[in-house]
Motif scaffolding. Structure first.
Motif, PDB file in Angstrom:
ATOM      1  N   ARG A  12       0.830  -1.221   0.000  1.00  0.00           N
ATOM      2  CA  ARG A  12       0.000   0.000   0.000  1.00  0.00           C
ATOM      3  C   ARG A  12       0.856   1.260   0.000  1.00  0.00           C
ATOM      4  N   TYR A  13       2.159   1.071   0.229  1.00  0.00           N
ATOM      5  CA  TYR A  13       3.073   2.209   0.269  1.00  0.00           C
ATOM      6  C   TYR A  13       3.746   2.444  -1.086  1.00  0.00           C
ATOM      7  N   GLY A  14       4.381   3.601  -1.210  1.00  0.00           N
ATOM      8  CA  GLY A  14       5.114   3.899  -2.435  1.00  0.00           C
ATOM      9  C   GLY A  14       6.105   5.017  -2.215  1.00  0.00           C
ATOM     10  N   LEU A  15       7.000   4.815  -1.230  1.00  0.00           N
ATOM     11  CA  LEU A  15       7.929   5.896  -0.895  1.00  0.00           C
ATOM     12  C   LEU A  15       9.244   5.773  -1.663  1.00  0.00           C
ATOM     13  N   ALA A  16       9.894   4.611  -1.553  1.00  0.00           N
ATOM     14  CA  ALA A  16      11.202   4.432  -2.198  1.00  0.00           C
ATOM     15  C   ALA A  16      11.337   2.991  -2.679  1.00  0.00           C
ATOM     16  N   ALA A  17      12.330   2.757  -3.514  1.00  0.00           N
ATOM     17  CA  ALA A  17      12.644   1.396  -3.979  1.00  0.00           C
ATOM     18  C   ALA A  17      14.082   1.386  -4.459  1.00  0.00           C
ATOM     19  N   GLY A  18      14.681   0.184  -4.451  1.00  0.00           N
ATOM     20  CA  GLY A  18      16.057   0.046  -4.926  1.00  0.00           C
ATOM     21  C   GLY A  18      16.155  -1.006  -6.020  1.00  0.00           C
ATOM     22  N   ILE A  19      17.114  -0.814  -6.913  1.00  0.00           N
ATOM     23  CA  ILE A  19      17.403  -1.788  -7.976  1.00  0.00           C
ATOM     24  C   ILE A  19      18.919  -1.989  -7.982  1.00  0.00           C
ATOM     25  N   VAL A  20      19.355  -3.252  -7.930  1.00  0.00           N
ATOM     26  CA  VAL A  20      20.794  -3.533  -7.991  1.00  0.00           C
ATOM     27  C   VAL A  20      21.047  -4.400  -9.221  1.00  0.00           C
ATOM     28  N   THR A  21      21.712  -3.820 -10.202  1.00  0.00           N
ATOM     29  CA  THR A  21      21.993  -4.509 -11.472  1.00  0.00           C
ATOM     30  C   THR A  21      23.073  -3.749 -12.220  1.00  0.00           C
ATOM     31  N   LYS A  22      23.785  -4.457 -13.118  1.00  0.00           N
ATOM     32  CA  LYS A  22      24.741  -3.779 -14.004  1.00  0.00           C
ATOM     33  C   LYS A  22      24.121  -3.550 -15.374  1.00  0.00           C
ATOM     34  N   ASN A  23      22.901  -4.037 -15.558  1.00  0.00           N
ATOM     35  CA  ASN A  23      22.233  -3.969 -16.860  1.00  0.00           C
ATOM     36  C   ASN A  23      21.369  -2.711 -16.950  1.00  0.00           C
ATOM     37  N   LEU A  24      21.778  -1.809 -17.841  1.00  0.00           N
ATOM     38  CA  LEU A  24      21.081  -0.526 -17.974  1.00  0.00           C
ATOM     39  C   LEU A  24      19.631  -0.699 -18.408  1.00  0.00           C
ATOM     40  N   ASN A  25      19.375  -1.676 -19.264  1.00  0.00           N
ATOM     41  CA  ASN A  25      17.995  -1.900 -19.724  1.00  0.00           C
ATOM     42  C   ASN A  25      17.101  -2.332 -18.569  1.00  0.00           C
ATOM     43  N   ILE A  26      17.617  -3.234 -17.729  1.00  0.00           N
ATOM     44  CA  ILE A  26      16.838  -3.650 -16.559  1.00  0.00           C
ATOM     45  C   ILE A  26      16.607  -2.446 -15.637  1.00  0.00           C
ATOM     46  N   ALA A  27      17.675  -1.712 -15.362  1.00  0.00           N
ATOM     47  CA  ALA A  27      17.565  -0.545 -14.467  1.00  0.00           C
ATOM     48  C   ALA A  27      16.512   0.441 -14.964  1.00  0.00           C
ATOM     49  N   ASN A  28      16.544   0.747 -16.258  1.00  0.00           N
ATOM     50  CA  ASN A  28      15.607   1.733 -16.806  1.00  0.00           C
ATOM     51  C   ASN A  28      14.173   1.226 -16.846  1.00  0.00           C
ATOM     52  N   SER A  29      13.992  -0.021 -17.303  1.00  0.00           N
ATOM     53  CA  SER A  29      12.623  -0.519 -17.439  1.00  0.00           C
ATOM     54  C   SER A  29      11.980  -0.772 -16.073  1.00  0.00           C
ATOM     55  N   VAL A  30      12.754  -1.307 -15.124  1.00  0.00           N
ATOM     56  CA  VAL A  30      12.191  -1.589 -13.796  1.00  0.00           C
ATOM     57  C   VAL A  30      11.901  -0.289 -13.039  1.00  0.00           C
ATOM     58  N   SER A  31      12.797   0.684 -13.159  1.00  0.00           N
ATOM     59  CA  SER A  31      12.576   1.950 -12.441  1.00  0.00           C
ATOM     60  C   SER A  31      11.310   2.665 -12.924  1.00  0.00           C
ATOM     61  N   ARG A  32      10.955   2.460 -14.199  1.00  0.00           N
ATOM     62  CA  ARG A  32       9.718   3.067 -14.710  1.00  0.00           C
ATOM     63  C   ARG A  32       8.478   2.281 -14.316  1.00  0.00           C
ATOM     64  N   SER A  33       8.667   1.062 -13.843  1.00  0.00           N
ATOM     65  CA  SER A  33       7.528   0.191 -13.544  1.00  0.00           C
ATOM     66  C   SER A  33       7.162   0.158 -12.069  1.00  0.00           C
ATOM     67  N   ILE A  34       8.054   0.632 -11.215  1.00  0.00           N
ATOM     68  CA  ILE A  34       7.776   0.610  -9.777  1.00  0.00           C
ATOM     69  C   ILE A  34       7.099   1.908  -9.365  1.00  0.00           C
TER      70      ILE A  34
END
Length: 503
Positions: free
Chosen positions: A426-448
């Motif tokens: 129910r919350y939506g304050l912060a989130a973290g992504i740990v990866t070396k893959n720029l595509n994963i970083a970009n697509s996941v950050s837009r989806s959270i």
């Protein structure tokens, strides 16, 4: 078993504890007793002993503070000064804080169990940075001029909103004080600020320094008291023009109700979180472990953006679990004045008990306790770093904000699954992504769905960057110029233009 620093009960073994100088309410430029004469105890979480008695603001005291702030806004010099004049006083205030750095750091350590070294090198310098940033913005408040489709000369004035009520939490007493007060004061508003009853000491010291810096009487009022009394009085007061609150979602809801039922004052809320961090197979495991552990144990887990839900992709999960367990067991818990210590005591008995009850819930619900879960030592509110595995998404430890050193560790297979579980809150304050893959970083950050996403980092705040939540983590932004604009309102001014040859 986590390391317990042997010296964690030797109160003065590392530093001289300062004499407490300010224990009264700060209203209209003076330290005063509460009208009722009531006081409350503030307790040292290292020892469970009372530090001192603090004057307790009630509804009546809040009323007196609001009257002073209203008079200072309606008739006083502060809103009528140039931005440069306000800035000069705010910069002087920052200078005075720098000069008293060690004493203030010690106050936050004995009052809130925070690491002394961290207060000295991070929290207080960050706070003066915030103060200086908004001092720098005070003379850059501009409206706009419009060329309209009608025969009008039309422009906007950006004017201060008025008297601002601000209610701050106990986990970052210094940073939250200046996150709230600095932009409001820069805008030309006057302030009635309630620090948490758990950690009032540094707020009262800051009020004293504000007076020395030349902030006029009535412009900044500090009213320590209980949320149910002083906080409720601020939220519902008919002569407060806006409220900014940081704290729990439950209390935020009450603040909003009170604001709506009174004079429909605007509200900004920065509320709870249950932040996920997604660690992908390509991550460096050692770096990921350090990040995840710091993300949940920093400030003993008493942090709204804590990485309390850790999801690790199955390819590296076993390796990650083994290493995070080893590091958690060697985490040093003890006296926060000890430079070797990584984690001090929880801020209060209430929070200590709440965390331990959540740990018991987790065990009863069938989660596996990998490490920790118990209190440490005979005295003080110390809790072992705690890690749960085999956690189902509907368990309380997975859904509720525990606000303590409790990590919930799970594995995932696919990116889609990771995104789905990250958003299952129910919350939506912060989130973290740990990866070396720029595509994963970009697509996941837009989806959270969260207000801030940290890629390969944690706690990466910047004063220029707006911070606030989505969903039940609240609305309205702190930091950046967006925060300044919370305390300004646009007034449109129109003048007709007749017979101009240029129209």
């Amino acid at each position: 078993m986590s390391n317990l620093s042997n010296d964690h009960n030797h109160n003065d073994s590392f530093i001289k504890i300062p004499t407490i100088k300010f224990t009264k309410l700060f209203i209209n430029g003076e330290f005063v007793d509460s009208v009722s004469g009531k006081t409350f105890e503030t307790v040292d979480p290292r020892t469970e002993e009372v530090i001192t008695e603090i004057a307790e603001a009630t509804k009546e005291d809040v009323g007196i503070a609001v009257k002073a702030a209203r008079e200072a806004f309606d008739s006083g010099p502060w809103p009528r000064m140039t931005g440069a004049e306000r800035a000069k006083i705010m910069l002087k205030w920052a200078e005075l804080i720098d000069q008293n750095l060690e004493e203030i750091a010690a106050l936050d350590t004995i009052d809130g169990g925070k690491l002394y070294s961290w207060c000295k090198t991070v929290d207080i310098p960050a706070a003066t940075n915030i103060l200086r940033y908004y001092a720098g913005a005070a003379d850059k408040i501009h409206g706009q001029v419009f060329k309209t489709s009608r025969n009008l000369h039309l422009y906007t004035l950006m004017e201060p909103v008025g008297v601002i009520g601000q209610i701050i939490p106990w986990n970052f007493p210094t940073i939250m004080f200046f996150t709230k007060a600095s932009p409001a004061l820069a805008a030309g508003c006057t302030v009635v600020l309630k620090p948490s009853e758990q950690t009032p000491l540094s707020a009262l010291f800051y009020a004293h320094l504000a007076k020395l810096a030349g902030i006029p009487d009535g412009v900044l009022n500090v009213v320590p008291g209980l949320g149910s009394n002083a906080g409720a009085a601020i939220s519902s007061h008919m002569d407060i023009d806006a409220v900014s609150f940081t704290g729990s979602t439950e209390t935020g809801r009450e603040v909003m109700k009170a604001a709506a039922m009174s004079n429909l004052k605007p509200v900004s809320l920065e509320l709870g979180g249950k932040s996920p961090v997604l660690i992908f197979d390509d991550a460096d495991v050692d770096e990921a472990v350090d990040l995840a552990l710091f993300g949940i144990l920093h400030n003993k887990g008493e942090i709204c953006v804590a990485f309390s839900r850790v999801y690790v992709q199955e390819g590296i999960y076993d390796k990650f679990e083994k290493k995070v367990l080893e590091k958690a067991k060697n985490w040093v818990v003890g006296d926060p004045f000890d430079p070797k210590v990584q984690q001090g005591p929880q801020t209060s008995k209430a929070q200590f008990d709440k965390i331990l009850s959540y740990i018991e819930h987790g065990k009863k619900e069938g989660a596996t306790l990998l490490t920790g879960g118990k209190k440490l030592g005979n005295k003080g509110y110390y809790i072992e770093p705690t890690i749960f595995t085999n956690v189902k998404e509907d368990m309380l430890v997975s859904q509720d904000e525990i606000f303590g050193p409790v990590m919930v560790l799970s594995k995932f297979k696919t990116i889609e699954e990771a995104i789905k579980t990250a958003n299952n809150t129910r919350y939506g304050l912060a989130a973290g992504i740990v990866t070396k893959n720029l595509n994963i970083a970009n697509s996941v950050s837009r989806s959270i769905r969260a207000g801030i996403i940290w890629i390969n980092c944690f706690f990466a705040f910047d004063i220029d960057c707006p911070f606030g939540g989505f969903k039940m983590s609240g609305f309205g932004k702190d930091y950046g110029l967006e925060a300044l604009h919370k305390y300004l309102q646009a007034k449109s001014v129109a003048t007709p233009i007749y017979n101009s040859p240029w129209l």
